[in-house]
Motif scaffolding. Structure first.
Motif, PDB file in Angstrom:
ATOM      1  N   MET A  87     -15.460  -0.445 -12.122  1.00 44.08           N
ATOM      2  CA  MET A  87     -14.079  -0.004 -11.929  1.00 44.08           C
ATOM      3  C   MET A  87     -13.090  -0.665 -12.894  1.00 44.08           C
ATOM      4  SD  MET A  87     -12.026   2.052 -10.604  1.00 44.08           S
ATOM      5  CE  MET A  87     -13.203   2.849  -9.503  1.00 44.08           C
ATOM      6  N   PRO A  88     -13.215  -1.971 -13.210  1.00 43.95           N
ATOM      7  CA  PRO A  88     -12.298  -2.531 -14.214  1.00 43.95           C
ATOM      8  C   PRO A  88     -12.360  -1.824 -15.556  1.00 43.95           C
ATOM      9  CG  PRO A  88     -13.368  -4.296 -12.998  1.00 43.95           C
ATOM     10  CD  PRO A  88     -14.053  -3.016 -12.591  1.00 43.95           C
ATOM     11  N   CYS A 114      -6.846  -2.804 -10.551  1.00 44.18           N
ATOM     12  CA  CYS A 114      -8.130  -3.352 -10.102  1.00 44.18           C
ATOM     13  C   CYS A 114      -7.972  -4.128  -8.795  1.00 44.18           C
ATOM     14  CB  CYS A 114      -8.720  -4.258 -11.175  1.00 44.18           C
ATOM     15  SG  CYS A 114      -9.270  -3.396 -12.659  1.00 44.18           S
ATOM     16  N   LEU A 115      -6.956  -4.980  -8.734  1.00 40.74           N
ATOM     17  CA  LEU A 115      -6.740  -5.798  -7.536  1.00 40.74           C
ATOM     18  C   LEU A 115      -6.491  -4.926  -6.312  1.00 40.74           C
ATOM     19  CD1 LEU A 115      -4.513  -8.712  -8.919  1.00 40.74           C
ATOM     20  CD2 LEU A 115      -6.947  -8.777  -8.318  1.00 40.74           C
ATOM     21  N   LEU A 116      -5.657  -3.906  -6.465  1.00 41.20           N
ATOM     22  CA  LEU A 116      -5.348  -3.033  -5.327  1.00 41.20           C
ATOM     23  C   LEU A 116      -6.563  -2.209  -4.908  1.00 41.20           C
ATOM     24  CD1 LEU A 116      -1.766  -1.836  -6.365  1.00 41.20           C
ATOM     25  CD2 LEU A 116      -2.346  -3.259  -4.393  1.00 41.20           C
ATOM     26  N   PHE A 121     -10.161   4.533   0.529  1.00 38.28           N
ATOM     27  CA  PHE A 121      -9.226   3.435   0.764  1.00 38.28           C
ATOM     28  C   PHE A 121      -8.881   2.724  -0.540  1.00 38.28           C
ATOM     29  CE2 PHE A 121      -9.727   4.124   5.160  1.00 38.28           C
ATOM     30  CZ  PHE A 121      -8.798   3.346   5.841  1.00 38.28           C
ATOM     31  N   GLY A 122      -9.872   2.569  -1.409  1.00 39.08           N
ATOM     32  CA  GLY A 122      -9.603   1.927  -2.688  1.00 39.08           C
ATOM     33  C   GLY A 122      -8.584   2.689  -3.512  1.00 39.08           C
ATOM     34  N   PRO A 173       1.313   1.641  -4.952  1.00 39.94           N
ATOM     35  CA  PRO A 173       2.434   0.956  -5.610  1.00 39.94           C
ATOM     36  C   PRO A 173       2.384   1.027  -7.130  1.00 39.94           C
ATOM     37  CG  PRO A 173       1.474  -0.435  -3.907  1.00 39.94           C
ATOM     38  CD  PRO A 173       0.546   0.715  -4.102  1.00 39.94           C
ATOM     39  N   ILE A 174       1.188   0.893  -7.695  1.00 43.49           N
ATOM     40  CA  ILE A 174       1.098   0.856  -9.149  1.00 43.49           C
ATOM     41  C   ILE A 174       1.456   2.202  -9.760  1.00 43.49           C
ATOM     42  CG2 ILE A 174      -1.337   1.482  -9.508  1.00 43.49           C
ATOM     43  CD1 ILE A 174       0.435  -1.490 -11.126  1.00 43.49           C
TER      44      ILE A 174
END
Length: 232
Positions: free
Chosen positions: A76-77, A106-108, A156-157, A163-164
Motif C-alpha cells: 500500500m505505501p 498510509c497512516l490513515l 475501512f482502510g 480527511p486527506i
C-alpha cells in the motif's frame, strides 16, 4: 491546466510506474501464498472458530484471495506513492506537500484496517454468530470467511482516507473549507448511510463503531484545513 490535459498527464504518470508495481504485486502475492496457511490461522484464531470448505478448490482459492489481499496490504505505501505522484504533477502538488499526502494516506489506511480488525469485525462476527442455537449451528465456509474479512478490512482502510482527500480537494479548489463546514448535516447523513451499508451487522452499536470515527475524521479534515489555512 485544462481538465483533459490534467487527465492525460495523470495517465502518463501512472503508466511510468504501473508495470513495476504490477510485477511487484504478483511476486509478493506468490511469496505470501506459501505463507498464507499461517496467515489464515492467525486471522481465524482471532475472528472465528472452525472453518469448512464445500468444493475441491475452496481452500486453494481462499489462500489465493488471502495472498492477493496481503500483497495489496503490504504494498500500500508503494501504491500510495504512485497515486499521489501521478496526482501531484497535473495538480501541482510537490515537495513537502506530496510527502504529507503520501505519509498520512498510509497512516490513515493502516489505522482504518487495524480498527476494523481489532474492533469492528470481532463485535460484528460475535453479533452475527449470536443467532446460532442448538438447532442452528454455524458452519462457516473458508472462502466466504476470507471474502468477508478482507472486503471489510479494505473498506475501512479506504474510508479512513476521508480527511486527506478533503484536504486535497480543498487545495486544488474543488471544495472550500466553508463547504465542508456548511454541509455537516449532509455529511452526517452520508456517513450514516455508508456505516449502515459497510458494517457487518445492522445494529446501531456496530454502525456507531464505524460512523462515529468517520465523523471525527470529517471534523479533523476541517480542523486540518483551518490550521494549514487551505481553502479558506
Amino acid at each position: 491546466m485544462a481538465a483533459h490535459t490534467k487527465i492525460i498527464t495523470l495517465i502518463a504518470e501512472l503508466r511510468k510506474s504501473i508495470r513495476n508495481l504490477a510485477l511487484a504485486f504478483v511476486c509478493s502475492a506468490l511469496v505470501i501464498f506459501f505463507l498464507s496457511p499461517h496467515l489464515l490461522q492467525v486471522v481465524q484464531g482471532h475472528l472465528a472458530g472452525k472453518l469448512y470448505f464445500f468444493s475441491v478448490a475452496g481452500p486453494f482459492l481462499a489462500h489465493v484471495k488471502l495472498a492477493l489481499f496481503a500483497a495489496l496490504y503490504v504494498l500500500m505505501p508503494w501504491f500510495t506513492q504512485v497515486m499521489w505522484r501521478a496526482l501531484g504533477k497535473p495538480f501541482r502538488v510537490s515537495g513537502g506537500q506530496l510527502f504529507f499526502f503520501i505519509l498520512f494516506t498510509c497512516l490513515l489506511f493502516y489505522a482504518g484496517t487495524l480498527f476494523c480488525y481489532y474492533v469492528t469485525l470481532p463485535f460484528g462476527i460475535e453479533f452475527l454468530l449470536g443467532f446460532s442455537s442448538e438447532e442452528l449451528k454455524p458452519v462457516i465456509s473458508v472462502g466466504q470467511f476470507v471474502n468477508f474479512t478482507t472486503i471489510f478490512i479494505l473498506a475501512f482502510g479506504f474510508i479512513f482516507e476521508l480527511p486527506i482527500f478533503m484536504v486535497f480537494l480543498a487545495k486544488v479548489g474543488v471544495f472550500k473549507r466553508r463547504f465542508y463546514e456548511k454541509n455537516r448535516r449532509y455529511a452526517i447523513l452520508i456517513i450514516s448511510i455508508i456505516a449502515a451499508v459497510l458494517t457487518p451487522t445492522p445494529d446501531v452499536f456496530n454502525m456507531l463503531l464505524m460512523g462515529a470515527p468517520l465523523y471525527l475524521l470529517y471534523e479533523s479534515g476541517i480542523l486540518i484545513l483551518r490550521v494549514l489555512r487551505i481553502g479558506a
